[in-house]
Motif scaffolding. Structure first.
Motif, PDB file in Angstrom:
ATOM      1  N   SER A  11      41.368  72.971  44.495  1.00 49.06           N
ATOM      2  CA  SER A  11      41.938  72.020  45.456  1.00 49.06           C
ATOM      3  C   SER A  11      40.821  71.157  46.003  1.00 49.06           C
ATOM      4  O   SER A  11      39.672  71.591  46.100  1.00 49.06           O
ATOM      5  CB  SER A  11      42.571  72.756  46.634  1.00 49.06           C
ATOM      6  OG  SER A  11      43.478  73.708  46.193  1.00 49.06           O
ATOM      7  N   LEU A  12      41.192  69.932  46.373  1.00 49.03           N
ATOM      8  CA  LEU A  12      40.206  69.001  46.901  1.00 49.03           C
ATOM      9  C   LEU A  12      40.809  68.302  48.110  1.00 49.03           C
ATOM     10  O   LEU A  12      41.836  67.626  48.004  1.00 49.03           O
ATOM     11  CB  LEU A  12      39.837  68.007  45.801  1.00 49.03           C
ATOM     12  CG  LEU A  12      38.888  66.863  46.079  1.00 49.03           C
ATOM     13  CD1 LEU A  12      37.660  67.318  46.828  1.00 49.03           C
ATOM     14  CD2 LEU A  12      38.463  66.240  44.749  1.00 49.03           C
ATOM     15  N   VAL A  13      40.187  68.506  49.274  1.00 46.96           N
ATOM     16  CA  VAL A  13      40.704  67.930  50.509  1.00 46.96           C
ATOM     17  C   VAL A  13      39.672  66.955  51.081  1.00 46.96           C
ATOM     18  O   VAL A  13      38.522  67.333  51.333  1.00 46.96           O
ATOM     19  CB  VAL A  13      41.008  69.034  51.553  1.00 46.96           C
ATOM     20  CG1 VAL A  13      41.641  68.427  52.803  1.00 46.96           C
ATOM     21  CG2 VAL A  13      41.922  70.086  50.948  1.00 46.96           C
ATOM     22  N   LEU A  14      40.079  65.713  51.258  1.00 47.09           N
ATOM     23  CA  LEU A  14      39.201  64.693  51.845  1.00 47.09           C
ATOM     24  C   LEU A  14      39.602  64.496  53.299  1.00 47.09           C
ATOM     25  O   LEU A  14      40.715  64.049  53.579  1.00 47.09           O
ATOM     26  CB  LEU A  14      39.338  63.372  51.087  1.00 47.09           C
ATOM     27  CG  LEU A  14      39.031  63.399  49.589  1.00 47.09           C
ATOM     28  CD1 LEU A  14      39.226  62.014  48.978  1.00 47.09           C
ATOM     29  CD2 LEU A  14      37.600  63.891  49.332  1.00 47.09           C
ATOM     30  N   VAL A  15      38.718  64.866  54.195  1.00 51.53           N
ATOM     31  CA  VAL A  15      39.001  64.753  55.634  1.00 51.53           C
ATOM     32  C   VAL A  15      38.232  63.550  56.177  1.00 51.53           C
ATOM     33  O   VAL A  15      36.999  63.528  56.141  1.00 51.53           O
ATOM     34  CB  VAL A  15      38.558  66.036  56.385  1.00 51.53           C
ATOM     35  CG1 VAL A  15      38.898  65.924  57.867  1.00 51.53           C
ATOM     36  CG2 VAL A  15      39.187  67.274  55.776  1.00 51.53           C
ATOM     37  N   LYS A  36      45.649  68.166  45.870  1.00 54.14           N
ATOM     38  CA  LYS A  36      44.778  67.213  46.575  1.00 54.14           C
ATOM     39  C   LYS A  36      45.435  66.720  47.852  1.00 54.14           C
ATOM     40  O   LYS A  36      46.631  66.444  47.895  1.00 54.14           O
ATOM     41  CB  LYS A  36      44.314  66.058  45.691  1.00 54.14           C
ATOM     42  CG  LYS A  36      45.368  65.328  44.954  1.00 54.14           C
ATOM     43  CD  LYS A  36      44.740  64.348  43.955  1.00 54.14           C
ATOM     44  CE  LYS A  36      45.775  63.967  42.916  1.00 54.14           C
ATOM     45  NZ  LYS A  36      45.264  63.144  41.848  1.00 54.14           N
ATOM     46  N   ILE A  37      44.599  66.633  48.866  1.00 56.63           N
ATOM     47  CA  ILE A  37      45.068  66.276  50.203  1.00 56.63           C
ATOM     48  C   ILE A  37      44.092  65.261  50.805  1.00 56.63           C
ATOM     49  O   ILE A  37      42.877  65.424  50.687  1.00 56.63           O
ATOM     50  CB  ILE A  37      45.119  67.538  51.108  1.00 56.63           C
ATOM     51  CG1 ILE A  37      46.169  68.541  50.586  1.00 56.63           C
ATOM     52  CG2 ILE A  37      45.415  67.162  52.563  1.00 56.63           C
ATOM     53  CD1 ILE A  37      46.226  69.865  51.358  1.00 56.63           C
ATOM     54  N   TYR A  54      48.033  63.288  55.131  1.00 55.24           N
ATOM     55  CA  TYR A  54      48.328  63.710  56.496  1.00 55.24           C
ATOM     56  C   TYR A  54      47.673  62.732  57.468  1.00 55.24           C
ATOM     57  O   TYR A  54      46.492  62.422  57.339  1.00 55.24           O
ATOM     58  CB  TYR A  54      47.793  65.124  56.772  1.00 55.24           C
ATOM     59  CG  TYR A  54      48.569  66.177  56.028  1.00 55.24           C
ATOM     60  CD1 TYR A  54      49.730  66.712  56.577  1.00 55.24           C
ATOM     61  CD2 TYR A  54      48.165  66.604  54.774  1.00 55.24           C
ATOM     62  CE1 TYR A  54      50.454  67.666  55.889  1.00 55.24           C
ATOM     63  CE2 TYR A  54      48.896  67.556  54.072  1.00 55.24           C
ATOM     64  CZ  TYR A  54      50.035  68.080  54.637  1.00 55.24           C
ATOM     65  OH  TYR A  54      50.756  69.014  53.952  1.00 55.24           O
ATOM     66  N   SER A  55      48.480  62.290  58.393  1.00 52.99           N
ATOM     67  CA  SER A  55      48.022  61.316  59.365  1.00 52.99           C
ATOM     68  C   SER A  55      47.743  62.010  60.698  1.00 52.99           C
ATOM     69  O   SER A  55      48.591  62.731  61.215  1.00 52.99           O
ATOM     70  CB  SER A  55      49.167  60.305  59.494  1.00 52.99           C
ATOM     71  OG  SER A  55      49.013  59.558  60.634  1.00 52.99           O
ATOM     72  N   LEU A  56      46.543  61.815  61.230  1.00 51.20           N
ATOM     73  CA  LEU A  56      46.201  62.398  62.525  1.00 51.20           C
ATOM     74  C   LEU A  56      46.015  61.260  63.539  1.00 51.20           C
ATOM     75  O   LEU A  56      45.661  60.144  63.157  1.00 51.20           O
ATOM     76  CB  LEU A  56      44.932  63.252  62.411  1.00 51.20           C
ATOM     77  CG  LEU A  56      45.058  64.470  61.477  1.00 51.20           C
ATOM     78  CD1 LEU A  56      43.750  65.252  61.435  1.00 51.20           C
ATOM     79  CD2 LEU A  56      46.191  65.386  61.915  1.00 51.20           C
ATOM     80  N   PRO A  57      46.233  61.530  64.814  1.00 55.31           N
ATOM     81  CA  PRO A  57      46.292  60.419  65.772  1.00 55.31           C
ATOM     82  C   PRO A  57      44.954  59.805  66.194  1.00 55.31           C
ATOM     83  O   PRO A  57      44.934  58.692  66.683  1.00 55.31           O
ATOM     84  CB  PRO A  57      46.976  61.044  66.999  1.00 55.31           C
ATOM     85  CG  PRO A  57      46.801  62.505  66.851  1.00 55.31           C
ATOM     86  CD  PRO A  57      46.691  62.793  65.401  1.00 55.31           C
ATOM     87  N   ASP A  58      43.832  60.507  65.990  1.00 50.05           N
ATOM     88  CA  ASP A  58      42.597  60.023  66.623  1.00 50.05           C
ATOM     89  C   ASP A  58      41.584  59.440  65.631  1.00 50.05           C
ATOM     90  O   ASP A  58      41.964  58.798  64.670  1.00 50.05           O
ATOM     91  CB  ASP A  58      42.024  61.136  67.497  1.00 50.05           C
ATOM     92  CG  ASP A  58      42.914  61.363  68.721  1.00 50.05           C
ATOM     93  OD1 ASP A  58      42.991  60.459  69.553  1.00 50.05           O
ATOM     94  OD2 ASP A  58      43.563  62.424  68.810  1.00 50.05           O
ATOM     95  N   ARG A  92      43.422  72.330  61.555  1.00 50.39           N
ATOM     96  CA  ARG A  92      43.434  73.755  61.211  1.00 50.39           C
ATOM     97  C   ARG A  92      44.693  74.092  60.412  1.00 50.39           C
ATOM     98  O   ARG A  92      44.631  74.783  59.405  1.00 50.39           O
ATOM     99  CB  ARG A  92      43.361  74.581  62.490  1.00 50.39           C
ATOM    100  CG  ARG A  92      43.130  76.043  62.210  1.00 50.39           C
ATOM    101  CD  ARG A  92      42.952  76.835  63.471  1.00 50.39           C
ATOM    102  NE  ARG A  92      41.816  76.375  64.256  1.00 50.39           N
ATOM    103  CZ  ARG A  92      41.708  76.545  65.566  1.00 50.39           C
ATOM    104  NH1 ARG A  92      42.645  77.146  66.243  1.00 50.39           N
ATOM    105  NH2 ARG A  92      40.646  76.119  66.223  1.00 50.39           N
ATOM    106  N   GLU A  93      45.803  73.550  60.847  1.00 51.54           N
ATOM    107  CA  GLU A  93      47.064  73.809  60.111  1.00 51.54           C
ATOM    108  C   GLU A  93      46.979  73.283  58.688  1.00 51.54           C
ATOM    109  O   GLU A  93      47.433  73.915  57.741  1.00 51.54           O
ATOM    110  CB  GLU A  93      48.235  73.137  60.838  1.00 51.54           C
ATOM    111  CG  GLU A  93      48.747  73.996  61.976  1.00 51.54           C
ATOM    112  CD  GLU A  93      49.758  73.274  62.834  1.00 51.54           C
ATOM    113  OE1 GLU A  93      50.400  72.327  62.347  1.00 51.54           O
ATOM    114  OE2 GLU A  93      49.903  73.674  64.004  1.00 51.54           O
ATOM    115  N   ILE A  94      46.377  72.108  58.543  1.00 57.07           N
ATOM    116  CA  ILE A  94      46.266  71.521  57.199  1.00 57.07           C
ATOM    117  C   ILE A  94      45.358  72.378  56.308  1.00 57.07           C
ATOM    118  O   ILE A  94      45.678  72.646  55.151  1.00 57.07           O
ATOM    119  CB  ILE A  94      45.744  70.067  57.291  1.00 57.07           C
ATOM    120  CG1 ILE A  94      46.759  69.197  58.043  1.00 57.07           C
ATOM    121  CG2 ILE A  94      45.463  69.496  55.906  1.00 57.07           C
ATOM    122  CD1 ILE A  94      46.235  67.832  58.465  1.00 57.07           C
TER     123      ILE A  94
END
Ligand code: MLT
Length: 256
Positions: free
Chosen positions: A111-115, A204-205, A232-236, A249-251
């Protein structure tokens, strides 16, 4: 714990057992940014947090730390731990390194997660900014770190998270100027990995901040769609691990 890459120490922690997850911090950060995530995540799996070259307790080995060299430094940690398969989540520069890792070692990632990160290379404008940043960091590290860190959040969140930002700045001031310089120059010449990300067949996320001052939200959203990634869209802002810790954390719990 420590691995070695090109004679430089690469510092890491490893907690928990099974189904490894590698967490990579961003520019001017260190493995400590994941502290609040590791306790829960490592109850279910092995979680490895790595200080990228020139950051935290890891050393320097070149004038420019390319994303390829950073990826190979990460591989030295996986070799040290005898890990053949792993999932990766990378914050910003950590995402660039994760993509380069997939490029060089295409059989390891599940898996590959781009934050708050992007598969795109720097624009010409951004490259010119990097050169200015690199000059400034050698001249006045304190001024550079303070400015660069504050630029990652909205003015409002700079106030709300002041004490945490002060800790991040204090840590970053301990990194050598040459290590910071090496990362800036390495990010500047990184390869565009949009196609590589699009072709990646594992989970992928992409996680983006609506008010990220560094990466334009709509651009990241469109890229995620183009690459068939979950989004996933975060508010900040740019520091989701701090500004939207509960949501992030949930993601991260969703990672295979
Ligand atoms: C980071 O947070 O790692 C940086 O903002 C990435 C960058 O400068 O492109």
């Amino acid at each position: 714990m420590e691995a070695t890459y090109k004679n430089a120490p690469i510092s890491f922690t490893s907690q928990g057992t099974g189904n490894p997850l590698v967490l990579l911090h961003g520019f001017l950060e260190s493995k400590e940014i994941w502290q609040d995530f590791v306790v829960e995540l490592s109850a279910k799996r092995q979680v490895i947090c790595i200080d990228l070259p020139g950051h935290g307790e890891s050393g320097n080995f070149a004038e420019v730390h390319t994303m390829a060299d950073m990826a190979k430094a990460v591989k030295s940690v996986l070799d040290e731990l005898d890990i053949q398969q792993a999932s990766f989540a990378g914050h910003s520069m950590g995402g660039y390194v994760s993509l380069e890792f997939q490029n060089i070692f295409p059989t390891i990632l599940n898996s590959l997660v781009l934050v708050n990160s992007t598969p795109q290379a720097d624009s010409e404008k951004r490259k010119a900014n990097r050169d200015r940043a690199a000059t400034l960091v050698l001249k006045n590290k304190r001024a550079f770190v303070s400015m660069a860190m504050s630029n990652l959040l909205t003015p409002e969140n700079n106030k709300i998270f002041k004490s945490q930002i002060d800790i991040l700045k204090k840590r970053a001031l301990q990194f050598s100027s040459t290590g910071i310089y090496a990362a800036i120059k390495g990010m500047k010449i990184r390869t565009d990995h949009t196609e590589l990300f699009a072709k990646f067949q594992g989970q992928k996320i992409v996680v983006a901040g609506k008010n990220d001052p560094v990466l334009k939200y709509n651009t990241i959203k469109n890229l995620a769609k183009r690459c068939n990634s979950k989004f996933y869209s975060l508010p900040d802002g740019h520091l989701s691990f701090l500004e939207n810790q509960i949501e992030l954390r949930e993601i991260l719990h969703l990672i295979d």
